[in-house]
Design a protein around this motif. Structure first.
Motif, PDB file in Angstrom:
ATOM      1  N   LEU A 157       0.820  -1.211   0.000  1.00 44.87           N
ATOM      2  CA  LEU A 157       0.000   0.000   0.000  1.00 44.87           C
ATOM      3  C   LEU A 157       0.853   1.261   0.000  1.00 44.87           C
ATOM      4  O   LEU A 157       0.617   2.189  -0.764  1.00 44.87           O
ATOM      5  N   ILE A 158       1.834   1.299   0.894  1.00 43.78           N
ATOM      6  CA  ILE A 158       2.615   2.527   1.082  1.00 43.78           C
ATOM      7  C   ILE A 158       4.062   2.203   0.750  1.00 43.78           C
ATOM      8  O   ILE A 158       4.749   1.537   1.522  1.00 43.78           O
ATOM      9  N   GLU A 159       4.502   2.686  -0.418  1.00 38.22           N
ATOM     10  CA  GLU A 159       5.825   2.273  -0.913  1.00 38.22           C
ATOM     11  C   GLU A 159       6.962   2.733  -0.012  1.00 38.22           C
ATOM     12  O   GLU A 159       7.985   2.063   0.097  1.00 38.22           O
ATOM     13  N   ASP A 160       6.813   3.892   0.653  1.00 39.40           N
ATOM     14  CA  ASP A 160       7.928   4.392   1.472  1.00 39.40           C
ATOM     15  C   ASP A 160       7.800   3.983   2.943  1.00 39.40           C
ATOM     16  O   ASP A 160       8.516   4.486   3.804  1.00 39.40           O
ATOM     17  N   LEU A 161       6.900   3.076   3.240  1.00 42.91           N
ATOM     18  CA  LEU A 161       6.746   2.623   4.626  1.00 42.91           C
ATOM     19  C   LEU A 161       7.920   1.720   5.019  1.00 42.91           C
ATOM     20  O   LEU A 161       8.222   0.738   4.336  1.00 42.91           O
ATOM     21  N   VAL A 364      -1.415  -2.469   7.498  1.00 37.81           N
ATOM     22  CA  VAL A 364      -2.215  -1.591   6.643  1.00 37.81           C
ATOM     23  C   VAL A 364      -2.983  -2.418   5.600  1.00 37.81           C
ATOM     24  O   VAL A 364      -2.458  -3.393   5.058  1.00 37.81           O
ATOM     25  N   VAL A 365      -4.226  -2.024   5.373  1.00 35.77           N
ATOM     26  CA  VAL A 365      -5.107  -2.669   4.385  1.00 35.77           C
ATOM     27  C   VAL A 365      -5.886  -1.575   3.660  1.00 35.77           C
ATOM     28  O   VAL A 365      -5.935  -0.435   4.118  1.00 35.77           O
ATOM     29  N   ASN A 366      -6.513  -1.919   2.538  1.00 39.01           N
ATOM     30  CA  ASN A 366      -7.249  -0.912   1.752  1.00 39.01           C
ATOM     31  C   ASN A 366      -8.646  -0.671   2.317  1.00 39.01           C
ATOM     32  O   ASN A 366      -9.678  -0.985   1.710  1.00 39.01           O
ATOM     33  N   LYS A 367      -8.670  -0.125   3.520  1.00 34.29           N
ATOM     34  CA  LYS A 367      -9.916   0.267   4.185  1.00 34.29           C
ATOM     35  C   LYS A 367      -9.637   1.602   4.851  1.00 34.29           C
ATOM     36  O   LYS A 367      -8.473   1.997   4.997  1.00 34.29           O
TER      37      LYS A 367
END
Lengths: 757, 159
Positions: A157-161, A364-367
């Motif tokens: 979800l978050i490339e820079d995480l 993290v999830v797409n919600k």
């Protein structure tokens, strides 16, 4: 420093039930909530939300919207001010990535994610203008739950995480954090056990369900000062977070208090005020109001994390817990910051366990980005631990209360995160449960073919402390004006004023509470964590003590005697030497002019910790074996409240928490479509309990005063939401002889379980 | 400003007072009360008739004002929360809601009061079951309904 008090058990005002000060305005429709704010020259804002669940934004074309008659301003993410990595003083939430949650930059991470916003002459025009904004997406595969998020080839979800996995920095991951609490010899403990039960429960996201949608009204003045109205649990939180995202100092923003129509943790973050601020600035300082619609409230705010919780517990044949282990994996939503930390603190909070290990995962999830919800993280954890404890007792044929008493957390117990407990009231709550009329009444057998069951479950919440401010001003008529900084969601004006009244020997009605704007009261933390009656109440107590001290000085001037020869009790100052010298506060107030300046006092506190809340719930329910429908027929909530300042509102907190928990257990869930979007984003389909679904909720308040508060307040509002999922689940097991480990325990699941004979 | 908007001429009575105004054809009764007449005691909670926060009495009937068009007000009599207290003081339900602590945040309270009054006006002595059934169209998330039901029972027993 934590102060220890000798608590009294009888009071003049504490423990009585006065009419709340803000009551008249709230039963006549006069109370002003955020959406009721009217300002001359007001225009309306509206946001455009993502129709995609997970996608890259290729382009945003706002040109047609800008040209529409009646439109004043259009904004996108780049119009916000990059806050860098600083955090605000209001540390309840992980706010670092809220910058991208408020308005998406180059990726949308859930359906409903804000992409752009418009300000226009009226609400309808603003809505129409948002429809003229064209967004090109590159659709990405959705990540719908913790299992998908942590599978080997999961979309990131978050490339820079950079994940923190037990102290290691890990890139290319959806696991923002993996932490561990461990003490004692866990493996050795399990070897001593005669029985080990190991179970995993799963839960869907649920919403706080406040009836008032989010709203904000903002004026960006020409001198770069901002005036804000917003429905919030904490005006200072709105001030600090808004400042951060629009690029001004917090002192440039004044947040006015408006009444708040429910929050339950969901109104501790900002969604709209930074957007309304930028729209106001771009409109040349026009006041901009935004009111969120209900589908957006569901799809883009709130939820409490879903996820999976696994608990393994070992016990000896003589009923002692030897070791326990938990793995908690919570959905943070689109950005890191689920309530997994609190869930880990709470999961073993009821028990004295010699060795334990707790692993927490923030995923993290797409919600929508999750937010606090009443004892955040604890109800889900309680579902797991209280199901396991129930199974152990059932397996061994043990008394469910005696087993808990034999292993109960008490003063000196080491909590799962290592903290040693102060005096707590769990054992007293279990005793009260054993003596309750509900526990001692037969379950009964319905003659309508329904299956009846009784369940018991417990819950723990640590309760919060933190900073609060209270000012008191004595009027000539002997009443006291009170300013305090805590948003009042459920009667805290009354519970705070009553503590000042108790000190001053006045009636609750003699205190006139106000909640001023952020320029007019000292910093006060957000109403949350069951902290307000505890911490702001303590500030009121101290300010009242200061007022008594000052009034003693004034009486000594008036009587020309030494201050040390004056005593104060029950609202009357007396000379200890000359019995004719006595004045009530009201009498003294009239004469203040000749003794010096007006009398006003202030107190600011920063409370170290709350009072550790414990709850035990008993649930009786009936199941229709034909339809799988469950009806709760009797419910009793037993809770150590410390001291109930206003018993009616303490009961109300317990009843309200129970009913949210019944909804969580039986009906409520984010029903997720295959594409990752929420299917049930209305109150019709997201089915919260109605009055018809419920019996009266019986409450038994146990009062084991908190030694760290002068009146023994512990905080009441959150722990009642911890036991219900498990209490309902255990009752369903009692009724049908089957355990269901998935929340919500809905009719289809019950029918499936019954039919698996 | 919205293109092709037709304004509707409305004559109505609100809380016994006559009003006359123009409202856009798309406007709801809720928005007419809040935005044109200036009575903000009636609350917006969902705009789809499921929460009851916008409950008003229209010609003796309880309606969700978000689902009624402003145009339908024409010729009708509306009662809102602002009309419940009179110069004689609070309505008995308003008193019992305060005495019984039947509100926490208060956002649903106007809707509950208007709905409960609609019940007691026609059925002065309802059973608990009847009260729960009647109020099932009004959502409260704070109280668990317990004290609301008790407040209505108390007002009924004082009738």
């Amino acid at each position: 420093m934590v102060q220890v008090f000798e608590n009294k058990t009888s009071y003049n005002v504490v423990g009585t039930r006065p009419i709340r000060h803000d009551g008249i305005d709230k039963v006549t429709g006069r109370a002003i909530y955020g959406a009721d704010v009217k300002v001359p020259g007001l225009i309306w804002g509206e946001v455009l939300r993502s129709t995609e669940v997970h996608a890259r934004i290729k382009s945003i074309d706002t040109s047609a919207a800008k040209k529409m008659p009646g439109v004043f301003a259009v904004m996108v993410h780049q119009d916000l001010a990059d806050p860098g990595t600083e955090t605000t003083r209001n540390g309840l939430q992980d706010v670092d990535r809220e910058f991208f949650n408020i308005m998406a930059k180059d990726k949308v991470l859930y359906k409903g994610h804000v992409i752009a916003a418009v300000a226009a002459i009226d609400r309808n025009t603003a809505q129409e203008a948002t429809r003229l904004i064209k967004v090109e997406y590159e659709r990405l595969e959705p990540v719908r739950n913790v299992d998908e998020a942590t599978s080997p080839n999961a979309p990131i979800l978050i490339e820079d995480l950079i994940g923190d996995h037990l102290g290691e920095n890990v890139a290319n991951t959806n696991i923002a954090t993996h932490f561990r609490h461990e003490f004692g010899d866990v493996e050795g403990g399990f070897k001593l056990a005669d029985l080990i039960v190991d179970r995993e429960v799963s839960l869907e996201m649920v919403h706080q369900g406040y009836i008032e949608p989010h709203n904000a009204t903002v004026i960006w003045h020409e001198d770069d000062k901002l005036t804000v109205w917003s429905s919030t649990q904490g005006s200072f939180g709105v001030r600090d977070q808004t400042a951060k995202f629009v690029g001004v100092s917090p002192s440039q923003i004044r947040v006015n208090y408006s009444e708040i129509g429910g929050g339950f943790g969901g109104k501790t973050k900002v969604y709209l005020s930074p957007i309304a601020a930028i729209l106001s600035k771009k409109s040349g300082g026009k006041p901009v109001k935004i009111v969120m619609d209900r589908p957006s409230v569901f799809q883009a705010t709130g939820p409490a994390p879903g996820g999976k919780v696994k608990v393994k517990m070992g016990v000896t044949n003589n009923g002692k817990i030897t070791a326990a282990e938990a793995t908690i994996r919570y959905e943070a939503g689109a950005y890191p910051g689920s309530a997994v930390n609190a869930g880990a603190i709470c999961i073993f909070g009821c028990y004295n366990i010699p060795a334990s290990r707790i692993d927490g995962f923030d995923i993290v999830v797409n919600k929508p980005k999750s937010a606090a919800y009443r004892a955040p993280g604890s109800p889900q954890a309680a579902f797991a631990i209280e199901t396991v404890v129930d199974e152990i007792c059932e397996n061994k044929g043990w008394d469910k209360i005696q087993f808990r008493l034999d292993n109960a957390a008490k003063k000196g117990t080491r909590r799962g995160d290592g903290v040693l407990l102060e005096k707590v009231g769990f054992e007293e709550s279990l005793d009260a449960t054993r003596n309750s009329s509900h526990w001692n009444s037969p379950l009964g057998k319905p003659d309508n073919g329904k299956l009846r069951g009784r369940g018991l479950a417990c819950g723990y919440w640590m309760n919060g402390g933190g900073p609060s401010t209270c000012d008191l001003m004595l009027s000539d008529d002997g009443t006291v004006m009170m300013n305090e900084g805590s948003a009042d969601i459920g009667g805290t004006r009354a519970s705070i004023a009553m503590q000042a009244a108790e000190v001053l020997g006045l009636a609750a009605e003699d205190i006139k509470p106000s909640i001023p704007d952020t320029d007019s009261i000292g910093f006060t933390g957000t109403t949350g964590g069951s902290r307000t009656t505890f911490a702001t109440g303590y500030a009121a107590y101290l300010a009242a003590q200061s007022m008594v001290k000052e009034l003693k000085t004034r009486a000594s001037i008036l009587w020309e005697i030494d201050e040390t020869d004056i005593e104060f009790s029950n609202g009357v100052f007396r000379s200890t030497k000359e019995s004719e010298l006595k004045l009530s506060i009201k009498e003294l107030a009239e004469k203040l002019g000749v003794t010096g300046a007006p009398v006003s006092t202030t107190s600011s506190v920063n409370m170290a910790a709350g009072g550790n809340g414990y709850a035990v719930h008993i649930c009786d329910l009936e199941i229709d074996p034909e339809t799988g429908k469950t009806d709760v027929v009797r419910y009793t909530a037993i809770q150590d409240v410390g001291t109930a300042i206003h018993p009616s509102y303490a009961e109300g907190q317990i009843q309200g928490g129970v009913v949210q928990g019944i909804g969580w257990a039986l009906n409520e869930e984010y029903f997720i479509n295959d594409d990752g979007s929420m299917a049930n984003y209305s109150f019709l389909d997201y089915r919260m309990p109605t009055s018809l679904d419920l019996p009266m909720i019986e409450t038994i308040m146990v009062e084991v005063p908190n030694p760290n508060h002068p009146y023994g307040v512990r905080g009441v509002g959150e722990v009642p939401l911890c036991p219900p999922i498990a209490a309902v689940g255990n009752a369903i097991n009692d009724a049908i002889g089957k355990r269901i480990y998935e929340q919500p325990i809905k009719p289809g699941r019950i029918l499936d379980a019954i039919s698996k004979d | 400003m919205t293109t092709n908007t037709t304004n509707i001429h409305i004559r109505t009575k609100i809380n016994g007072q006559s009003y006359e105004f123009l409202a856009p054809s798309y406007m709801s009764l809720l928005d007419a009360l809040r935005e044109i007449v200036g009575l903000t005691g009636t609350k917006e909670g969902c705009l789809d008739g499921n929460c009851g926060a916008c409950t008003v009495n229209m010609d003796g009937r309880i309606v969700d004002s978000c689902l009624v068009l402003a145009a339908e007000m024409n010729g009708s009599e509306i009662e809102t929360i602002e009309g419940m207290a009179t110069s004689d003081g609070l309505h008995p339900l308003q008193k019992t809601f305060l005495e019984e602590a039947a509100l926490q945040c208060g956002i649903c309270t106007p809707g509950f009061l208007v709905a409960a009054k609609g019940l007691l006006d026609n059925e002065p002595k309802p059973t608990e079951r009847r009260i729960r059934h009647w109020l099932a169209g009004n959502l409260c998330r704070c109280t668990g309904y317990d004290k609301i039901v008790k407040a209505v029972q108390k007002a009924a027993s004082d009738n």
